[in-house]
Write a protein that holds these residues in place. Structure first.
Motif, PDB file in Angstrom:
ATOM      1  N   GLU A 116      -2.522   0.255   3.304  1.00  0.00           N
ATOM      2  CA  GLU A 116      -1.226   0.922   3.496  1.00  0.00           C
ATOM      3  C   GLU A 116      -0.551   1.179   2.154  1.00  0.00           C
ATOM      4  O   GLU A 116      -0.072   2.289   1.879  1.00  0.00           O
ATOM      5  N   ASN A 117      -0.496   0.164   1.295  1.00  0.00           N
ATOM      6  CA  ASN A 117       0.142   0.316  -0.017  1.00  0.00           C
ATOM      7  C   ASN A 117      -0.591   1.351  -0.872  1.00  0.00           C
ATOM      8  O   ASN A 117       0.035   2.185  -1.525  1.00  0.00           O
ATOM      9  N   LEU A 118      -1.917   1.289  -0.878  1.00  0.00           N
ATOM     10  CA  LEU A 118      -2.694   2.212  -1.693  1.00  0.00           C
ATOM     11  C   LEU A 118      -2.526   3.649  -1.210  1.00  0.00           C
ATOM     12  O   LEU A 118      -2.412   4.580  -2.021  1.00  0.00           O
ATOM     13  N   GLN A 119      -2.453   3.841   0.090  1.00  0.00           N
ATOM     14  CA  GLN A 119      -2.244   5.189   0.615  1.00  0.00           C
ATOM     15  C   GLN A 119      -0.882   5.726   0.177  1.00  0.00           C
ATOM     16  O   GLN A 119      -0.753   6.905  -0.161  1.00  0.00           O
ATOM     17  N   GLN A 120       0.146   4.895   0.163  1.00  0.00           N
ATOM     18  CA  GLN A 120       1.463   5.314  -0.303  1.00  0.00           C
ATOM     19  C   GLN A 120       1.426   5.650  -1.796  1.00  0.00           C
ATOM     20  O   GLN A 120       2.014   6.649  -2.224  1.00  0.00           O
ATOM     21  N   LEU A 121       0.734   4.822  -2.570  1.00  0.00           N
ATOM     22  CA  LEU A 121       0.633   5.094  -4.007  1.00  0.00           C
ATOM     23  C   LEU A 121      -0.105   6.402  -4.274  1.00  0.00           C
ATOM     24  O   LEU A 121       0.290   7.170  -5.171  1.00  0.00           O
ATOM     25  N   MET A 122      -1.127   6.680  -3.492  1.00  0.00           N
ATOM     26  CA  MET A 122      -1.915   7.898  -3.702  1.00  0.00           C
ATOM     27  C   MET A 122      -1.078   9.153  -3.476  1.00  0.00           C
ATOM     28  O   MET A 122      -1.326  10.198  -4.090  1.00  0.00           O
TER      29      MET A 122
END
Length: 125
Positions: A116-122
């Motif tokens: 979830e966090n990585l998708q937001q960062l991307m």
């Protein structure tokens, strides 16, 4: 431990692959010894030992805990002296399996949160 410190009838903890057990030394068979399983401390991990946490392997191993009174051969370096009460095998097995399941559920939650966090960062990259 080394072979000279081990005696037949001695209670020990023993590491077998990824599981840990309480057992009784029943035979000295240099350079190994034979241990009879009496309780489970840590349930064996599932999957390929050479590729931990990798689900996409040719054979994802199912590892059962060693059975009550099952005998296994081990090296002296894989045992430690055990003192204390020996828990009931079935209760110890259930508790060890439950602890392993909780560990995996925690890892699963961590993985989901990380995704979830990585998708937001991307989105901001």
């Amino acid at each position: 431990m080394n072979m000279s410190e081990v005696q037949i009838g001695q209670l020990v903890t023993v590491k077998v692959r990824t599981g840990v057990y309480i057992g009784e030394v029943v035979e000295l068979y240099a350079p190994r010894l034979v241990v009879k399983v009496l309780a489970v401390i840590k349930h064996p991990e599932q999957g390929d030992l050479h590729h931990p946490y990798e689900p996409d392997v040719p054979l994802f191993h199912e590892r059962r805990a060693l059975a009550y009174t099952e005998k296994t051969t081990v090296l002296p370096k894989d045992i430690e002296h055990y003192e204390g009460e020996i828990p009931d095998y079935k209760e110890s097995l259930h508790q060890a399996a439950q602890q392993e399941l909780q560990k995996l559920e925690k890892l699963h939650r961590w993985t989901a949160k990380s995704i979830e966090n990585l998708q937001q960062l991307m989105k901001s990259y």
